[in-house]
Design a protein around this motif. Structure first.
Motif, PDB file in Angstrom:
ATOM      1  N   THR A 197       0.831  -1.202   0.000  1.00 40.02           N
ATOM      2  CA  THR A 197       0.000   0.000   0.000  1.00 40.02           C
ATOM      3  C   THR A 197       0.865   1.250   0.000  1.00 40.02           C
ATOM      4  OG1 THR A 197      -0.164   0.018   2.425  1.00 40.02           O
ATOM      5  CG2 THR A 197      -1.834  -1.210   1.221  1.00 40.02           C
ATOM      6  N   SER A 198       2.034   1.192   0.653  1.00 35.24           N
ATOM      7  CA  SER A 198       2.939   2.340   0.637  1.00 35.24           C
ATOM      8  C   SER A 198       3.437   2.605  -0.775  1.00 35.24           C
ATOM      9  CB  SER A 198       4.125   2.098   1.576  1.00 35.24           C
ATOM     10  OG  SER A 198       3.696   1.977   2.904  1.00 35.24           O
ATOM     11  N   GLY A 199       3.743   1.530  -1.511  1.00 34.51           N
ATOM     12  CA  GLY A 199       4.169   1.694  -2.892  1.00 34.51           C
ATOM     13  C   GLY A 199       3.077   2.311  -3.747  1.00 34.51           C
ATOM     14  N   LEU A 200       1.835   1.892  -3.536  1.00 33.46           N
ATOM     15  CA  LEU A 200       0.708   2.465  -4.268  1.00 33.46           C
ATOM     16  C   LEU A 200       0.531   3.934  -3.897  1.00 33.46           C
ATOM     17  CD1 LEU A 200      -1.708   2.179  -6.145  1.00 33.46           C
ATOM     18  CD2 LEU A 200      -3.039   1.305  -4.201  1.00 33.46           C
ATOM     19  N   SER A 201       0.671   4.250  -2.608  1.00 26.07           N
ATOM     20  CA  SER A 201       0.545   5.633  -2.166  1.00 26.07           C
ATOM     21  C   SER A 201       1.602   6.523  -2.809  1.00 26.07           C
ATOM     22  CB  SER A 201       0.657   5.691  -0.641  1.00 26.07           C
ATOM     23  OG  SER A 201       0.630   7.016  -0.180  1.00 26.07           O
ATOM     24  N   LEU A 202       2.846   6.041  -2.856  1.00 26.27           N
ATOM     25  CA  LEU A 202       3.912   6.832  -3.475  1.00 26.27           C
ATOM     26  C   LEU A 202       3.685   6.985  -4.973  1.00 26.27           C
ATOM     27  CD1 LEU A 202       7.042   5.435  -1.614  1.00 26.27           C
ATOM     28  CD2 LEU A 202       6.004   7.685  -1.351  1.00 26.27           C
ATOM     29  N   THR A 203       3.127   5.957  -5.607  1.00 21.24           N
ATOM     30  CA  THR A 203       2.807   6.054  -7.032  1.00 21.24           C
ATOM     31  C   THR A 203       1.776   7.142  -7.275  1.00 21.24           C
ATOM     32  OG1 THR A 203       3.266   3.697  -7.338  1.00 21.24           O
ATOM     33  CG2 THR A 203       1.964   4.784  -9.032  1.00 21.24           C
ATOM     34  N   CYS A 204       0.792   7.237  -6.387  1.00 20.70           N
ATOM     35  CA  CYS A 204      -0.227   8.279  -6.506  1.00 20.70           C
ATOM     36  C   CYS A 204       0.401   9.666  -6.391  1.00 20.70           C
ATOM     37  CB  CYS A 204      -1.293   8.095  -5.431  1.00 20.70           C
ATOM     38  SG  CYS A 204      -2.325   6.620  -5.641  1.00 20.70           S
ATOM     39  N   MET A 205       1.318   9.835  -5.445  1.00 22.67           N
ATOM     40  CA  MET A 205       1.951  11.137  -5.277  1.00 22.67           C
ATOM     41  C   MET A 205       2.905  11.459  -6.422  1.00 22.67           C
ATOM     42  SD  MET A 205       0.369  12.195  -2.743  1.00 22.67           S
ATOM     43  CE  MET A 205       1.180  13.784  -2.577  1.00 22.67           C
ATOM     44  N   LEU A 206       3.496  10.425  -7.021  1.00 25.47           N
ATOM     45  CA  LEU A 206       4.316  10.652  -8.208  1.00 25.47           C
ATOM     46  C   LEU A 206       3.449  11.138  -9.368  1.00 25.47           C
ATOM     47  CD1 LEU A 206       7.144  10.453  -9.452  1.00 25.47           C
ATOM     48  CD2 LEU A 206       6.616   8.090 -10.076  1.00 25.47           C
ATOM     49  N   PHE A 207       2.254  10.574  -9.497  1.00 29.12           N
ATOM     50  CA  PHE A 207       1.304  11.042 -10.503  1.00 29.12           C
ATOM     51  C   PHE A 207       0.927  12.500 -10.240  1.00 29.12           C
ATOM     52  CE2 PHE A 207      -3.321  11.476 -11.553  1.00 29.12           C
ATOM     53  CZ  PHE A 207      -3.173  11.573 -12.929  1.00 29.12           C
ATOM     54  N   PHE A 208       0.745  12.852  -8.976  1.00 29.54           N
ATOM     55  CA  PHE A 208       0.471  14.240  -8.604  1.00 29.54           C
ATOM     56  C   PHE A 208       1.601  15.152  -9.051  1.00 29.54           C
ATOM     57  CE2 PHE A 208       1.525  17.309  -5.160  1.00 29.54           C
ATOM     58  CZ  PHE A 208       0.527  18.235  -5.396  1.00 29.54           C
ATOM     59  N   LEU A 209       2.848  14.736  -8.831  1.00 32.62           N
ATOM     60  CA  LEU A 209       4.004  15.541  -9.222  1.00 32.62           C
ATOM     61  C   LEU A 209       4.059  15.725 -10.731  1.00 32.62           C
ATOM     62  CD1 LEU A 209       6.749  16.921  -8.874  1.00 32.62           C
ATOM     63  CD2 LEU A 209       7.780  14.643  -8.724  1.00 32.62           C
ATOM     64  N   VAL A 210       3.882  14.626 -11.476  1.00 40.42           N
ATOM     65  CA  VAL A 210       3.930  14.706 -12.946  1.00 40.42           C
ATOM     66  C   VAL A 210       2.832  15.633 -13.464  1.00 40.42           C
ATOM     67  CG1 VAL A 210       3.635  13.378 -15.073  1.00 40.42           C
ATOM     68  CG2 VAL A 210       5.009  12.442 -13.196  1.00 40.42           C
ATOM     69  N   SER A 211       1.660  15.578 -12.851  1.00 44.79           N
ATOM     70  CA  SER A 211       0.545  16.429 -13.281  1.00 44.79           C
ATOM     71  C   SER A 211       0.835  17.897 -13.003  1.00 44.79           C
ATOM     72  CB  SER A 211      -0.742  16.000 -12.573  1.00 44.79           C
ATOM     73  OG  SER A 211      -1.057  14.651 -12.867  1.00 44.79           O
ATOM     74  N   VAL A 212       1.454  18.196 -11.849  1.00 40.43           N
ATOM     75  CA  VAL A 212       1.808  19.578 -11.525  1.00 40.43           C
ATOM     76  C   VAL A 212       2.808  20.118 -12.554  1.00 40.43           C
ATOM     77  CG1 VAL A 212       3.012  21.040  -9.844  1.00 40.43           C
ATOM     78  CG2 VAL A 212       1.304  19.392  -9.069  1.00 40.43           C
ATOM     79  N   ILE A 213       3.784  19.299 -12.922  1.00 45.02           N
ATOM     80  CA  ILE A 213       4.769  19.721 -13.933  1.00 45.02           C
ATOM     81  C   ILE A 213       4.090  19.947 -15.276  1.00 45.02           C
ATOM     82  CG2 ILE A 213       6.822  19.023 -15.208  1.00 45.02           C
ATOM     83  CD1 ILE A 213       7.724  17.491 -12.721  1.00 45.02           C
ATOM     84  N   TYR A 214       3.191  19.029 -15.660  1.00 42.56           N
ATOM     85  CA  TYR A 214       2.484  19.158 -16.937  1.00 42.56           C
ATOM     86  C   TYR A 214       1.634  20.422 -16.965  1.00 42.56           C
ATOM     87  CZ  TYR A 214      -1.071  18.266 -20.492  1.00 42.56           C
ATOM     88  OH  TYR A 214      -1.937  18.388 -21.546  1.00 42.56           O
ATOM     89  N   LYS A 215       0.924  20.696 -15.874  1.00 44.05           N
ATOM     90  CA  LYS A 215       0.050  21.859 -15.829  1.00 44.05           C
ATOM     91  C   LYS A 215       0.835  23.162 -15.893  1.00 44.05           C
ATOM     92  CE  LYS A 215      -4.161  20.487 -15.870  1.00 44.05           C
ATOM     93  NZ  LYS A 215      -5.097  20.976 -16.915  1.00 44.05           N
ATOM     94  N   LYS A 216       2.065  23.148 -15.404  1.00 43.80           N
ATOM     95  CA  LYS A 216       2.890  24.344 -15.485  1.00 43.80           C
ATOM     96  C   LYS A 216       3.092  24.757 -16.939  1.00 43.80           C
ATOM     97  CE  LYS A 216       6.196  27.309 -15.642  1.00 43.80           C
ATOM     98  NZ  LYS A 216       5.828  28.740 -15.653  1.00 43.80           N
ATOM     99  N   PHE A 217       3.310  23.783 -17.824  1.00 43.04           N
ATOM    100  CA  PHE A 217       3.559  24.093 -19.233  1.00 43.04           C
ATOM    101  C   PHE A 217       2.260  24.246 -20.020  1.00 43.04           C
ATOM    102  CE2 PHE A 217       7.421  21.894 -17.804  1.00 43.04           C
ATOM    103  CZ  PHE A 217       8.374  22.842 -18.171  1.00 43.04           C
ATOM    104  N   GLN A 218       1.162  23.742 -19.485  1.00 42.00           N
ATOM    105  CA  GLN A 218      -0.120  23.871 -20.176  1.00 42.00           C
ATOM    106  C   GLN A 218      -0.791  25.200 -19.882  1.00 42.00           C
ATOM    107  OE1 GLN A 218      -3.617  21.695 -18.803  1.00 42.00           O
ATOM    108  NE2 GLN A 218      -3.977  20.949 -20.886  1.00 42.00           N
ATOM    109  N   LEU A 219      -0.715  25.662 -18.638  1.00 40.99           N
ATOM    110  CA  LEU A 219      -1.369  26.900 -18.244  1.00 40.99           C
ATOM    111  C   LEU A 219      -0.473  28.100 -18.519  1.00 40.99           C
ATOM    112  CD1 LEU A 219      -2.850  25.803 -14.792  1.00 40.99           C
ATOM    113  CD2 LEU A 219      -4.053  25.956 -16.978  1.00 40.99           C
ATOM    114  N   SER A 220      -1.093  29.164 -18.985  1.00 41.73           N
ATOM    115  CA  SER A 220      -0.340  30.403 -19.146  1.00 41.73           C
ATOM    116  C   SER A 220      -0.236  31.085 -17.791  1.00 41.73           C
ATOM    117  CB  SER A 220      -1.058  31.312 -20.149  1.00 41.73           C
ATOM    118  OG  SER A 220      -2.380  31.585 -19.704  1.00 41.73           O
ATOM    119  N   CYS A 221       0.363  32.255 -17.774  1.00 40.58           N
ATOM    120  CA  CYS A 221       0.525  32.956 -16.508  1.00 40.58           C
ATOM    121  C   CYS A 221      -0.842  33.246 -15.901  1.00 40.58           C
ATOM    122  CB  CYS A 221       1.276  34.268 -16.728  1.00 40.58           C
ATOM    123  SG  CYS A 221       1.379  35.283 -15.242  1.00 40.58           S
ATOM    124  N   VAL A 222      -1.059  32.716 -14.702  1.00 37.02           N
ATOM    125  CA  VAL A 222      -2.354  32.916 -14.045  1.00 37.02           C
ATOM    126  C   VAL A 222      -2.240  33.865 -12.863  1.00 37.02           C
ATOM    127  CG1 VAL A 222      -3.243  30.675 -14.728  1.00 37.02           C
ATOM    128  CG2 VAL A 222      -1.970  30.883 -12.589  1.00 37.02           C
TER     129      VAL A 222
END
Length: 472
Positions: A197-222
């Motif tokens: 379950t810890s591995g699954l939890s860390l995978t979820c947070m890694l997905f969160f990190l990747v999404s934050v990085i992706y959104k940085k390049f998708q969103l313009s200056c807000v």
């Protein structure tokens, strides 16, 4: 595992005979004498692999404070924040080194027993109380995230008002999640089983990190979005004091909210109550192997914290909120999946955090009792009931988290490990004014200063009405 003193070439003075015997009797590296049972810690042979131990410790380090690190960066600047984060990570690794050294000296792998060895019954009570205080605060922060985020996610999926049916009430949902998910995991006998379950939890947070990085390049200056209204609000609540009002990253800045930054980061790296239980269940345990587990876990969390804070801050700049997810569009499908991942991650972390509390209570009230399933289940039930009541009855515990981050966090990271080292390692082996003990004394003094300064600034902010503290 053996501690080596190069100055003494493995030759101990007469006064250190007890130290030597304890050393040699703790998980000896040589085989047992013929016909004798091998010496094992608490008659339990660790079976948790190195990787699973890293997952467990990383999951214990990672807290909901990751959602507030971008806000902390906005009040310190990029370079200053990363420098502070690196210092906290290195100091946390050093404090784990002190704990493991003390455990190797006396053959103990329970935080509370180290307190008893150093200061008797009073030390045991103090350590147990600090662990319970810190982990109850951490569990409460996780359940608060479930209480606030899960109704929004379910309401979006069901296309209903989150304030509608009973199944969308936050208080009802945390009870359901506690009974159906958290309690069964908390009833497991050994912490090592939660590695999956810890591995699954860390995978979820890694997905969160990747999404934050992706959104940085998708969103313009807000940051300039509705800037006039935001600046008007900032002038009332003062959260943006000292911040730039454009899409310009600052490398170094200081404002009144900076006093919360170090407590937030210190709270985010506290994993010390879980270190010794994980050490107990580690396969082929040794101080070097467990230190490697700690270093890998802390290094991974440093990278995850740093990247999340940097890209979150560079997305919203001065408009970043204490909980970064609140700044994204709720109807964004990717962010909806991210919210689900964060909810899953914090839900699976609660049982890992509950284990040290239960262990502390058992060490405090039932130190000589054999394992008992009724007691094991009863403690888990009582803890979950108490935390649920706290989360339901208290509308906000941001300031409580601030106090915990300024008291229990420095106690667990700085003060207690240094005191244990000074008290437990014999003076015949390490004289009081030897360099390792001088380092430990400076380390403990740093923790006391950190506690005093943090609490002082916090009380000052409370007095001026500027208290804004993200949770762990």
């Amino acid at each position: 595992m053996e501690m080596q003193d190069p100055k003494m070439n493995r030759t101990f003075p007469a006064g250190a005979v007890g130290y030597r015997q304890e050393q040699e009797g703790f998980l000896p590296g040589h085989g047992p004498a013929p016909g004798r049972k091998p010496v094992q810690f608490m008659d339990f042979e660790g079976k948790t692999s190195f990787g699973m131990s890293v997952f467990n410790l990383s999951n214990a380090i990672m807290g909901s404070g990751i959602l507030g690190l971008a806000y902390a960066m906005a009040h310190t600047g990029v370079l200053f924040f990363l420098a502070l984060l690196l210092c906290i990570a290195l100091l946390s690794s050093y404090s784990i080194h002190l704990l493991l050294t003390c455990a190797g000296v006396v053959g103990i792998r329970a935080y509370e027993q180290l307190g008893q060895r150093a200061f008797g019954s009073a030390g045991k009570v103090v350590v147990a109380a600090v662990i319970c205080l810190h982990n109850v605060g951490a569990m409460s922060s996780y359940l608060f995230i479930i209480k606030s985020e899960l109704p929004l996610v379910l309401g979006t999926f069901l296309d209903e008002d989150p304030k509608g049916g009973w199944f969308l009430k936050g208080n009802n949902l945390i009870i359901i999640v506690s009974v159906l998910i958290i309690l069964p995991l908390a009833l497991m006998k050994h912490l090592g089983y939660l590695g999956y379950t810890s591995g699954l939890s860390l995978t979820c947070m890694l997905f969160f990190l990747v999404s934050v990085i992706y959104k940085k390049f998708q969103l313009s200056c807000v940051a300039s979005y509705n800037e006039t209204a935001m600046e008007s609000e900032a002038s009332l609540s003062l959260p943006g004091q000292g911040l730039n009002s454009s899409c310009e990253a600052r490398m170094f800045t200081v404002d009144s909210q900076m006093s919360y930054t170090i407590p937030i980061m210190a709270f985010a790296f506290v994993c010390h109550p879980e270190v010794l239980p994980i050490y107990t269940e580690l396969c082929q345990p040794s101080q070097r192997r467990m230190q490697a587990v700690a270093n890998v876990s802390i290094g991974a969390m440093f990278c995850m914290y740093g990247l999340t804070a940097t890209f979150g801050y560079l997305t919203f700049y001065n408009s970043v909120e204490e909980e970064m997810l609140h700044r994204y569009d709720l109807n964004d499908r990717l962010i909806l999946c991210v919210r689900l991942a964060v909810l899953l991650a914090v839900t699976l972390t609660v049982p890992v955090v509950l284990f040290p509390i239960r262990r502390a209570l058992q060490q405090l009230f039932f130190p000589t009792k054999a394992f008992s399933w009724p007691r094991h289940v009863a403690i888990a039930l009582i803890l979950l009931v108490l935390v649920n009541v706290l989360v339901i009855c208290v509308p906000t515990i941001r300031d409580i988290f601030g106090v915990i981050g300024s008291t229990s966090a420095p106690s667990l990271i700085f003060i207690l490990p240094s005191i244990f080292y000074l008290r437990i390692v014999p003076s015949e082996v390490e004289p009081l004014f030897s360099w390792p003990k001088i380092q430990a004394m400076c380390f403990g003094t740093l923790g006391v200063l950190f506690m005093v300064v943090s609490l002082g600034f916090m009380f000052a902010n409370w007095a001026t009405g500027q208290s804004r503290v993200p949770g762990h």
